[in-house]
Design a protein around this motif. Structure first.
Motif, PDB file in Angstrom:
ATOM      1  N   ALA A  80       0.819  -1.217   0.000  1.00  0.00           N
ATOM      2  CA  ALA A  80       0.000   0.000   0.000  1.00  0.00           C
ATOM      3  C   ALA A  80       0.849   1.261   0.000  1.00  0.00           C
ATOM      4  CB  ALA A  80      -0.944  -0.001   1.188  1.00  0.00           C
ATOM      5  N   ASN A  81       2.085   1.153  -0.508  1.00  0.00           N
ATOM      6  CA  ASN A  81       2.952   2.316  -0.668  1.00  0.00           C
ATOM      7  C   ASN A  81       3.147   3.081   0.640  1.00  0.00           C
ATOM      8  OD1 ASN A  81       4.627   4.004  -2.190  1.00  0.00           O
ATOM      9  ND2 ASN A  81       2.958   5.428  -2.654  1.00  0.00           N
ATOM     10  N   GLY A  82       3.417   2.335   1.703  1.00  0.00           N
ATOM     11  CA  GLY A  82       3.698   2.968   2.979  1.00  0.00           C
ATOM     12  C   GLY A  82       2.490   3.528   3.683  1.00  0.00           C
ATOM     13  N   LYS A  83       1.284   3.158   3.237  1.00  0.00           N
ATOM     14  CA  LYS A  83       0.062   3.662   3.867  1.00  0.00           C
ATOM     15  C   LYS A  83      -0.863   2.501   4.202  1.00  0.00           C
ATOM     16  CE  LYS A  83       0.311   8.123   1.483  1.00  0.00           C
ATOM     17  NZ  LYS A  83      -0.387   9.086   0.580  1.00  0.00           N
ATOM     18  N   PRO A  84      -0.462   1.663   5.150  1.00  0.00           N
ATOM     19  CA  PRO A  84      -1.276   0.492   5.479  1.00  0.00           C
ATOM     20  C   PRO A  84      -2.496   0.883   6.309  1.00  0.00           C
ATOM     21  CG  PRO A  84       0.542   0.649   6.990  1.00  0.00           C
ATOM     22  CD  PRO A  84       0.722   1.770   5.994  1.00  0.00           C
ATOM     23  N   LYS A  85      -3.479   0.022   6.311  1.00  0.00           N
ATOM     24  CA  LYS A  85      -4.633   0.201   7.193  1.00  0.00           C
ATOM     25  C   LYS A  85      -4.576  -0.821   8.322  1.00  0.00           C
ATOM     26  CE  LYS A  85      -7.659   2.337   3.744  1.00  0.00           C
ATOM     27  NZ  LYS A  85      -8.956   2.269   3.027  1.00  0.00           N
ATOM     28  N   GLN A  86      -4.825  -2.083   7.973  1.00  0.00           N
ATOM     29  CA  GLN A  86      -4.792  -3.128   8.980  1.00  0.00           C
ATOM     30  C   GLN A  86      -4.059  -4.348   8.460  1.00  0.00           C
ATOM     31  OE1 GLN A  86      -8.571  -4.369  10.518  1.00  0.00           O
ATOM     32  NE2 GLN A  86      -8.464  -3.013  12.283  1.00  0.00           N
ATOM     33  N   LEU A  87      -3.262  -4.906   9.321  1.00  0.00           N
ATOM     34  CA  LEU A  87      -2.604  -6.172   9.035  1.00  0.00           C
ATOM     35  C   LEU A  87      -3.195  -7.221   9.971  1.00  0.00           C
ATOM     36  CD1 LEU A  87      -0.439  -8.115   7.953  1.00  0.00           C
ATOM     37  CD2 LEU A  87       1.190  -7.052   9.535  1.00  0.00           C
ATOM     38  N   LYS A  88      -3.879  -8.202   9.383  1.00  0.00           N
ATOM     39  CA  LYS A  88      -4.486  -9.264  10.179  1.00  0.00           C
ATOM     40  C   LYS A  88      -3.840 -10.600   9.796  1.00  0.00           C
ATOM     41  CE  LYS A  88      -9.098  -7.120  10.301  1.00  0.00           C
ATOM     42  NZ  LYS A  88     -10.544  -7.347  10.018  1.00  0.00           N
ATOM     43  N   PHE A  89      -3.522 -11.388  10.821  1.00  0.00           N
ATOM     44  CA  PHE A  89      -2.977 -12.709  10.534  1.00  0.00           C
ATOM     45  C   PHE A  89      -3.158 -13.631  11.745  1.00  0.00           C
ATOM     46  CE2 PHE A  89       0.499 -10.034  12.061  1.00  0.00           C
ATOM     47  CZ  PHE A  89       1.096 -10.796  13.043  1.00  0.00           C
ATOM     48  N   GLU A  90      -2.989 -14.896  11.483  1.00  0.00           N
ATOM     49  CA  GLU A  90      -3.054 -15.913  12.524  1.00  0.00           C
ATOM     50  C   GLU A  90      -1.721 -16.647  12.584  1.00  0.00           C
ATOM     51  OE1 GLU A  90      -6.124 -19.412  13.803  1.00  0.00           O
ATOM     52  OE2 GLU A  90      -5.359 -19.516  11.746  1.00  0.00           O
ATOM     53  N   LEU A  91      -1.232 -16.869  13.791  1.00  0.00           N
ATOM     54  CA  LEU A  91      -0.088 -17.753  14.004  1.00  0.00           C
ATOM     55  C   LEU A  91      -0.640 -19.083  14.505  1.00  0.00           C
ATOM     56  CD1 LEU A  91       2.535 -15.399  15.718  1.00  0.00           C
ATOM     57  CD2 LEU A  91       2.379 -16.053  13.311  1.00  0.00           C
ATOM     58  N   LYS A  92      -0.416 -20.130  13.748  1.00  0.00           N
ATOM     59  CA  LYS A  92      -0.996 -21.434  14.050  1.00  0.00           C
ATOM     60  C   LYS A  92      -0.100 -22.191  15.027  1.00  0.00           C
ATOM     61  CE  LYS A  92      -3.606 -21.875   9.749  1.00  0.00           C
ATOM     62  NZ  LYS A  92      -3.933 -22.761   8.609  1.00  0.00           N
ATOM     63  N   ALA A  93      -0.088 -21.696  16.248  1.00  0.00           N
ATOM     64  CA  ALA A  93       0.768 -22.288  17.275  1.00  0.00           C
ATOM     65  C   ALA A  93       0.250 -23.656  17.701  1.00  0.00           C
ATOM     66  CB  ALA A  93       0.843 -21.359  18.477  1.00  0.00           C
ATOM     67  N   SER A  94       1.186 -24.506  18.139  1.00  0.00           N
ATOM     68  CA  SER A  94       0.863 -25.837  18.635  1.00  0.00           C
ATOM     69  C   SER A  94       1.959 -26.267  19.607  1.00  0.00           C
ATOM     70  CB  SER A  94       0.764 -26.832  17.476  1.00  0.00           C
ATOM     71  OG  SER A  94       2.034 -27.001  16.860  1.00  0.00           O
ATOM     72  N   GLU A  95       1.820 -27.459  20.166  1.00  0.00           N
ATOM     73  CA  GLU A  95       2.845 -27.966  21.071  1.00  0.00           C
ATOM     74  C   GLU A  95       4.189 -28.110  20.371  1.00  0.00           C
ATOM     75  OE1 GLU A  95       2.872 -28.534  24.242  1.00  0.00           O
ATOM     76  OE2 GLU A  95       0.750 -28.226  24.723  1.00  0.00           O
ATOM     77  N   GLN A  96       4.178 -28.525  19.110  1.00  0.00           N
ATOM     78  CA  GLN A  96       5.414 -28.702  18.362  1.00  0.00           C
ATOM     79  C   GLN A  96       5.913 -27.419  17.719  1.00  0.00           C
ATOM     80  OE1 GLN A  96       7.314 -31.470  18.492  1.00  0.00           O
ATOM     81  NE2 GLN A  96       5.767 -32.058  20.004  1.00  0.00           N
ATOM     82  N   SER A  97       5.026 -26.434  17.563  1.00  0.00           N
ATOM     83  CA  SER A  97       5.396 -25.145  16.967  1.00  0.00           C
ATOM     84  C   SER A  97       4.851 -24.012  17.835  1.00  0.00           C
ATOM     85  CB  SER A  97       4.859 -25.036  15.540  1.00  0.00           C
ATOM     86  OG  SER A  97       5.434 -26.013  14.705  1.00  0.00           O
ATOM     87  N   PRO A  98       5.378 -23.857  19.026  1.00  0.00           N
ATOM     88  CA  PRO A  98       4.860 -22.814  19.918  1.00  0.00           C
ATOM     89  C   PRO A  98       5.256 -21.421  19.449  1.00  0.00           C
ATOM     90  CG  PRO A  98       6.800 -23.826  20.875  1.00  0.00           C
ATOM     91  CD  PRO A  98       6.486 -24.608  19.628  1.00  0.00           C
ATOM     92  N   VAL A  99       4.537 -20.449  19.922  1.00  0.00           N
ATOM     93  CA  VAL A  99       4.885 -19.049  19.722  1.00  0.00           C
ATOM     94  C   VAL A  99       5.562 -18.562  20.991  1.00  0.00           C
ATOM     95  CG1 VAL A  99       3.952 -16.722  19.511  1.00  0.00           C
ATOM     96  CG2 VAL A  99       3.100 -18.539  18.019  1.00  0.00           C
ATOM     97  N   ILE A 100       6.810 -18.135  20.867  1.00  0.00           N
ATOM     98  CA  ILE A 100       7.581 -17.606  21.998  1.00  0.00           C
ATOM     99  C   ILE A 100       8.147 -16.248  21.595  1.00  0.00           C
ATOM    100  CG2 ILE A 100       9.469 -17.969  23.626  1.00  0.00           C
ATOM    101  CD1 ILE A 100       7.385 -20.118  23.910  1.00  0.00           C
ATOM    102  N   ASN A 101       7.560 -15.186  22.115  1.00  0.00           N
ATOM    103  CA  ASN A 101       8.052 -13.819  21.887  1.00  0.00           C
ATOM    104  C   ASN A 101       8.344 -13.553  20.405  1.00  0.00           C
ATOM    105  OD1 ASN A 101       7.900 -13.700  24.664  1.00  0.00           O
ATOM    106  ND2 ASN A 101      10.093 -13.922  24.977  1.00  0.00           N
ATOM    107  N   PRO A 102       7.320 -13.574  19.556  1.00  0.00           N
ATOM    108  CA  PRO A 102       7.557 -13.442  18.115  1.00  0.00           C
ATOM    109  C   PRO A 102       7.948 -12.029  17.706  1.00  0.00           C
ATOM    110  CG  PRO A 102       5.208 -13.423  18.552  1.00  0.00           C
ATOM    111  CD  PRO A 102       5.887 -13.735  19.877  1.00  0.00           C
ATOM    112  N   ALA A 103       8.710 -11.957  16.629  1.00  0.00           N
ATOM    113  CA  ALA A 103       9.101 -10.679  16.032  1.00  0.00           C
ATOM    114  C   ALA A 103       8.648 -10.645  14.576  1.00  0.00           C
ATOM    115  CB  ALA A 103      10.613 -10.479  16.118  1.00  0.00           C
ATOM    116  N   PHE A 104       8.390  -9.430  14.076  1.00  0.00           N
ATOM    117  CA  PHE A 104       7.892  -9.252  12.721  1.00  0.00           C
ATOM    118  C   PHE A 104       8.620  -8.084  12.064  1.00  0.00           C
ATOM    119  CE2 PHE A 104       4.646 -10.766  15.591  1.00  0.00           C
ATOM    120  CZ  PHE A 104       4.165 -11.905  14.948  1.00  0.00           C
ATOM    121  N   VAL A 105       9.061  -8.294  10.858  1.00  0.00           N
ATOM    122  CA  VAL A 105       9.625  -7.232  10.033  1.00  0.00           C
ATOM    123  C   VAL A 105       8.623  -6.974   8.922  1.00  0.00           C
ATOM    124  CG1 VAL A 105      11.517  -6.533   8.530  1.00  0.00           C
ATOM    125  CG2 VAL A 105      11.991  -7.932  10.557  1.00  0.00           C
ATOM    126  N   ILE A 106       8.039  -5.777   8.908  1.00  0.00           N
ATOM    127  CA  ILE A 106       6.993  -5.439   7.938  1.00  0.00           C
ATOM    128  C   ILE A 106       7.560  -4.379   7.004  1.00  0.00           C
ATOM    129  CG2 ILE A 106       4.607  -4.739   7.616  1.00  0.00           C
ATOM    130  CD1 ILE A 106       4.280  -5.430  10.683  1.00  0.00           C
TER     131      ILE A 106
END
Length: 434
Positions: A352-378
């Motif tokens: 959106a050329n540096g003009k975002p509105k909303q970023l929505k997403f799901e992290l499909k965490a599980s016992e084998q793929s837990p979410v631990i302090n996630p980081a994101f580069v957008i």
């Protein structure tokens, strides 16, 4: 004389240029300005990550009670070099340099570049055509939880020839001895099933580790609350050995030398007989497969840091890095490049050329793929500040929700770090301010 790590206690998270002072006579050797060293501070614990001239910028994790630890560097031998070719030999830091690439509330990125030279500044493996010898770039991506990625890239005309990539090194100031700062049961290894084995130096150095099977978590048991750890990707098939040479049990249970750090004269392999000078001791080596490779380079990565937990309690962190939760976008103006283990972050892009509105997403965490302090580069997010909702709950900027902007020649990226631990799918919404 205490090894310098900046002001005591916790402080604002970030990387800072400084001129660390050791003692007057030693300091007077160095014709440098006020921004000669780099210190990474943490606001959650009185620990540090220090790039100091006295260690030739070899970076050290510093515990709450002043125990220094590092995972070594690239080292090689022969091929034009006399003795060891490594940054430890670069007593004047002629070729060893450090610079801050990023520093925000969300993460720190520091670049350390060095040459593999001997004590006489001879390079190893000088290419006859180009005149270049062996060099290394290391990128450290550090997060507020005192865990981050060490990305090591060796540049060489023969990168697959023998080079050392890791050695567990304890650094001590005057008055400190290895037996005082390292527990006799100095090493604990763990695997992804949580099985552990601890190795003791009580009667002699232990044999090269074979237990537990498929160990990829490596914890050094220093006499401190916070202890240094290394995690390797299981698919890199790590193995270990014990540094069992050059021992003098009448002096210390552990190997002990004082030719480094802080030595200003060419020296290599000098034994320490007493704690009158800064010194170091070595415990283990780690061997693991490359992350990537070309004809003239090789890259390896590790997750490392300080922890106040046990080795088996690091298993969820190891899983979150080696088998990250899948990300599923539900915003049309964003795309995902997936998870980058070399940054410990999910990489997204905004169209959106540096003009975002909303970023929505799901992290499909599980016992084998837990979410631990996630980081994101957008990438290309722009200058807007974000707001955060997790499973519909709003989070204000603070210890649990940190962000910063990275300005590049292509645009402005957003870096986000979230203090969140879960084994269940989680819905995340980042909204741009007006």
């Amino acid at each position: 004389r205490t090894l310098p790590a900046g002001p005591a206690g916790a402080g604002p998270f970030g990387a800072f240029y400084s001129k660390l002072k050791y003692y007057e006579q030693w300091d007077s050797f160095w014709p440098v300005g006020d921004f000669a060293d780099v210190v990474v501070r943490f606001d959650t614990a009185p620990c540090r990550f220090v790039f100091w001239r006295g260690t030739n910028y070899i970076p050290n994790w510093v515990t709450e009670n002043g125990i220094w630890y590092n995972n070594e560097f690239n080292e090689t031998w022969g091929h034009g070099a006399i003795g060891c070719a490594e940054p430890m030999s670069d007593k004047q830091c002629r070729h060893s340099h450090v610079r801050i690439i990023e520093s925000s509330d969300a993460r720190v990125v520091v670049h350390w570049r060095y040459a593999l030279v001997d004590n006489y500044y001879n390079f190893a493996r000088v290419d006859e055509l180009t005149g270049w010898g062996d060099w290394t770039d290391e990128i450290y991506t550090i997060y507020p939880d005192m865990a981050g990625i060490r990305q090591i890239t060796l540049h060489s005309n023969a990168p697959a020839e023998p080079h050392e990539w890791q050695e567990s090194i304890i650094v001590m100031g005057p008055g400190q001895t290895p037996d005082e700062v390292i527990k006799t049961e100095a090493l604990t290894l763990a695997n992804m099933e949580g099985q552990t084995h601890t190795y003791s130096w009580e009667k002699a150095p232990p044999p090269n580790p074979r237990e537990p099977k498929n160990a990829n978590i490596h914890l050094i048991n220093t006499n401190s609350v916070y202890k240094p750890f290394v995690i390797l990707l299981p698919q890199s098939e790590p193995s270990y050995d014990i540094y069992s040479g050059e021992l003098r049990r009448d002096v210390s249970k552990f190997p002990w030398w004082n030719h480094w750090p802080t030595a200003t004269k060419p020296s290599d392999g000098r034994y320490a007989m007493a704690s009158d000078q800064a010194s170091h001791s070595s415990l283990t080596h780690i061997f693991w497969k490359p992350y990537s490779q070309t004809k003239i380079s090789m890259t390896k990565i590790m997750l490392n840091g300080l922890t106040d937990t046990t080795a088996d309690q690091l298993v969820p962190l190891a899983k979150s890095w080696s088998s990250p939760a899948e990300i599923k976008l539900s915003s049309g103006s964003f795309s995902s490049s997936g998870y980058d283990p070399a940054q410990r972050a999910y990489i997204l892009s905004c169209s959106a050329n540096g003009k975002p509105k909303q970023l929505k997403f799901e992290l499909k965490a599980s016992e084998q793929s837990p979410v631990i302090n996630p980081a994101f580069v957008i990438k290309n997010w722009g200058e807007s500040n974000p707001s955060l909702k997790i499973n519909g709950k709003k989070f204000d900027q603070g210890p649990e929700f940190r962000f910063g902007h990275r300005r590049t020649i292509e645009g402005t990226d957003l870096i986000v770090w979230i203090k969140q631990q879960t084994t269940k799918p989680v819905q995340i919404v980042l909204s741009a301010s007006d």
